[in-house]
Design a protein around this motif. Structure first.
Motif, short mmCIF file in Angstrom:
data_model
loop_
_atom_site.label_atom_id
_atom_site.label_comp_id
_atom_site.label_asym_id
_atom_site.label_seq_id
_atom_site.Cartn_x
_atom_site.Cartn_y
_atom_site.Cartn_z
N VAL A 192 -10.80 -18.27 -24.54
CA VAL A 192 -11.04 -17.89 -23.38
C VAL A 192 -11.12 -16.37 -22.97
CG1 VAL A 192 -9.30 -17.83 -21.22
CG2 VAL A 192 -9.29 -19.89 -22.71
N PHE A 193 -10.53 -15.70 -23.86
CA PHE A 193 -10.78 -14.13 -23.59
C PHE A 193 -11.98 -13.52 -24.35
CE2 PHE A 193 -6.28 -14.88 -22.27
CZ PHE A 193 -6.47 -14.03 -21.05
N SER A 194 -12.70 -14.25 -24.87
CA SER A 194 -14.03 -13.88 -25.59
C SER A 194 -15.12 -13.48 -24.61
CB SER A 194 -14.62 -14.85 -26.72
OG SER A 194 -14.98 -16.02 -25.77
N ASP A 195 -16.03 -12.43 -25.02
CA ASP A 195 -16.99 -12.50 -23.91
C ASP A 195 -17.62 -13.90 -23.55
OD1 ASP A 195 -17.01 -9.81 -24.31
OD2 ASP A 195 -18.52 -9.55 -25.46
N GLU A 196 -17.93 -14.77 -24.54
CA GLU A 196 -18.51 -16.07 -24.24
C GLU A 196 -17.70 -16.90 -23.04
OE1 GLU A 196 -20.26 -20.04 -26.12
OE2 GLU A 196 -19.09 -18.85 -27.36
N GLY A 197 -16.41 -16.96 -23.25
CA GLY A 197 -15.51 -17.74 -22.46
C GLY A 197 -15.27 -17.14 -21.01
N GLN A 198 -15.13 -15.74 -21.18
CA GLN A 198 -15.13 -14.85 -19.85
C GLN A 198 -16.48 -14.85 -18.88
OE1 GLN A 198 -11.95 -12.28 -19.06
NE2 GLN A 198 -11.75 -14.40 -19.55
N ASN A 199 -17.40 -15.04 -19.63
CA ASN A 199 -18.78 -15.25 -18.90
C ASN A 199 -18.86 -16.55 -18.37
OD1 ASN A 199 -20.20 -12.70 -18.77
ND2 ASN A 199 -20.50 -12.70 -20.80
N GLU A 224 -18.60 -2.35 -18.65
CA GLU A 224 -18.70 -1.19 -19.35
C GLU A 224 -19.29 -1.19 -20.51
OE1 GLU A 224 -15.96 2.54 -21.05
OE2 GLU A 224 -15.00 1.05 -19.68
N ALA A 225 -18.97 -2.48 -21.23
CA ALA A 225 -19.55 -2.67 -22.31
C ALA A 225 -21.02 -3.32 -22.66
CB ALA A 225 -18.73 -3.57 -23.45
N GLY A 226 -21.35 -3.55 -21.34
CA GLY A 226 -22.69 -4.23 -21.22
C GLY A 226 -22.79 -5.62 -21.69
N THR A 227 -21.71 -6.45 -21.70
CA THR A 227 -21.46 -7.88 -22.32
C THR A 227 -21.47 -8.86 -20.95
OG1 THR A 227 -19.14 -7.48 -22.63
CG2 THR A 227 -20.67 -7.15 -24.41
N VAL A 228 -21.26 -8.57 -19.94
CA VAL A 228 -21.43 -9.29 -18.96
C VAL A 228 -22.62 -10.14 -18.44
CG1 VAL A 228 -21.74 -7.54 -16.97
CG2 VAL A 228 -20.17 -9.49 -16.57
N ASP A 229 -22.37 -11.36 -18.02
CA ASP A 229 -23.65 -12.01 -17.53
C ASP A 229 -23.96 -11.51 -16.31
OD1 ASP A 229 -25.16 -13.93 -16.36
OD2 ASP A 229 -24.40 -15.66 -17.47
N GLU A 230 -25.03 -10.74 -16.24
CA GLU A 230 -25.45 -10.06 -14.95
C GLU A 230 -25.74 -10.95 -13.71
OE1 GLU A 230 -25.11 -7.00 -14.10
OE2 GLU A 230 -24.69 -5.84 -16.04
N ASP A 231 -26.40 -12.28 -14.25
CA ASP A 231 -27.10 -13.20 -13.06
C ASP A 231 -25.60 -13.82 -12.63
OD1 ASP A 231 -29.48 -12.74 -13.51
OD2 ASP A 231 -29.68 -14.32 -15.26
N ALA A 232 -24.58 -14.11 -13.29
CA ALA A 232 -23.51 -14.71 -12.81
C ALA A 232 -22.59 -13.64 -11.82
CB ALA A 232 -22.48 -15.13 -13.75
N LEU A 233 -22.65 -12.35 -12.32
CA LEU A 233 -22.07 -11.41 -11.61
C LEU A 233 -22.71 -11.27 -10.16
CD1 LEU A 233 -19.87 -9.10 -11.58
CD2 LEU A 233 -21.48 -7.72 -12.43
N SER A 234 -23.76 -11.31 -10.18
CA SER A 234 -24.56 -11.24 -8.80
C SER A 234 -24.30 -12.45 -8.10
CB SER A 234 -25.86 -10.85 -9.07
OG SER A 234 -26.64 -12.18 -9.73
#
Length: 332
Positions: A264-271, A288-298
């Protein structure tokens, strides 16, 4: 992690409750976890109310069908921790979470959050409401619902708190929110049905006050049926809140529970959660780490980036007491 995975696969099953597939993209989260680690999922969807999860843990002590993992409102996690129901465990990425998004005892962590909103079936309603004040119009008679009882569920409790802010109250005074829903009920605008995507689809609850991320997911699901569900952040007041992820201290599958918490708290789970329109707990650290899914964020609504007030734990506890004392006699 290798040892944890081996132990979890030997246990073989994750018992959870109320993780609806259309709730914060939990369907994909559960499926991905199950396929990645070859672990079966037993998801009791008879209820998703936080208090029901706590009750299940208490009532199923020592039983194989007890819950491994709990997804509850933060205040319910705090209460469960005080009762000694939660296990202490530190996920690998826990340091990424701000201090106010995790317990001092290491028993719960905020994994996802959102903002209270109004959902409206624009195919059934001529003019969708944009505020709590708008909902007082008689044109919405018999059309407005909450997702559950606010004395037992986080989302409805926060809906009442948001209504309080819209009606002169504060995070320290939920009474105007109770009075507001009492008026909606008395005038026949609020109906007692517990709203979900299905009741919107059937036309039973064309207007719902709920979390923005749930309404946005419902909108995706309902679009195939020709229903246009609009989601508006109330212009006269709203609140934001995070849910807490925790592990049952009496979990029948303790290794699986801990592996699930790691996922749940991994990059994959959070994305994956971010794809469900929620703001994951580690969002800032991932950006900040550049690991976020930009499409999902937008894809998040513009208002999601605006900072809505969040009640403190003390405010939650005091206002939940006030709600418990007054909701039934005010709204029925």
């Amino acid at each position: 992690m290798d040892a944890l995975i081996e132990a979890a696969q030997a246990e073989g099953t994750l018992n959870v409750m109320g993780l609806y597939e259309d709730w914060a993209n939990y369907g994909e989260l559960l499926e991905t976890f199950s396929e990645t680690y070859d672990i079966a999922i037993e998801n009791d969807t008879s209820s998703g109310a936080s208090q029901d999860l706590i009750n299940a843990v208490k009532n199923r002590q020592g039983q194989e069908n007890s819950l491994d993992y709990l997804d509850t409102g933060e205040s319910f996690a705090v209460s469960a921790d005080a009762e000694g129901l939660l296990a202490e465990y530190y996920p690998e990425t826990a340091d990424d979470l701000p201090e106010d998004m995790k317990s001092e005892t290491g028993t719960w962590y905020n994994h996802l959050g959102g903002t209270m909103a109004i959902g409206c079936d624009a195919t059934a309603i001529d003019t969708c409401p944009e505020s709590f004040e708008d909902l007082l119009d008689d044109e919405y008679s018999g059309k407005v619902a909450l997702p559950g009882n606010p004395t037992t569920g986080e989302s409805s409790f926060m809906a009442v708190l948001a209504a309080s802010l819209a009606n002169g109250g504060s995070l320290d005074d939920i009474t105007p929110g109770i009075d507001y829903f009492a008026e909606l009920s008395e005038r026949g605008i609020l109906i007692p049905a517990e709203a979900d995507a299905g009741t919107v689809e059937t036309g039973e609850t064309p207007i719902v006050v709920n979390w923005d991320y749930l309404l946005l997911q419902w909108a995706d699901d309902l679009a195939d049926g020709g229903i246009e569900l609009e989601t508006m952040i109330p212009s006269d007041g709203t609140v934001a809140s995070y849910y807490a992820a925790s592990i049952n201290d009496d979990a029948p599958h303790p290794a699986v529970a801990r592996l699930w918490q790691e996922f749940v708290f991994s990059d994959e789970g959070q994305n994956i959660l971010l794809e469900g329109y929620v703001q994951p707990g580690r969002l800032d650290a991932m950006i900040e780490a550049g690991t976020v899914d930009e499409d999902a964020l937008s894809a998040l609504p513009d208002e999601a980036s605006e900072e809505a007030p969040q009640p403190t734990q003390e405010q939650r506890e005091t206002q939940q007491e006030t709600l418990a004392e007054n909701w039934a006699k005010a709204v029925g």
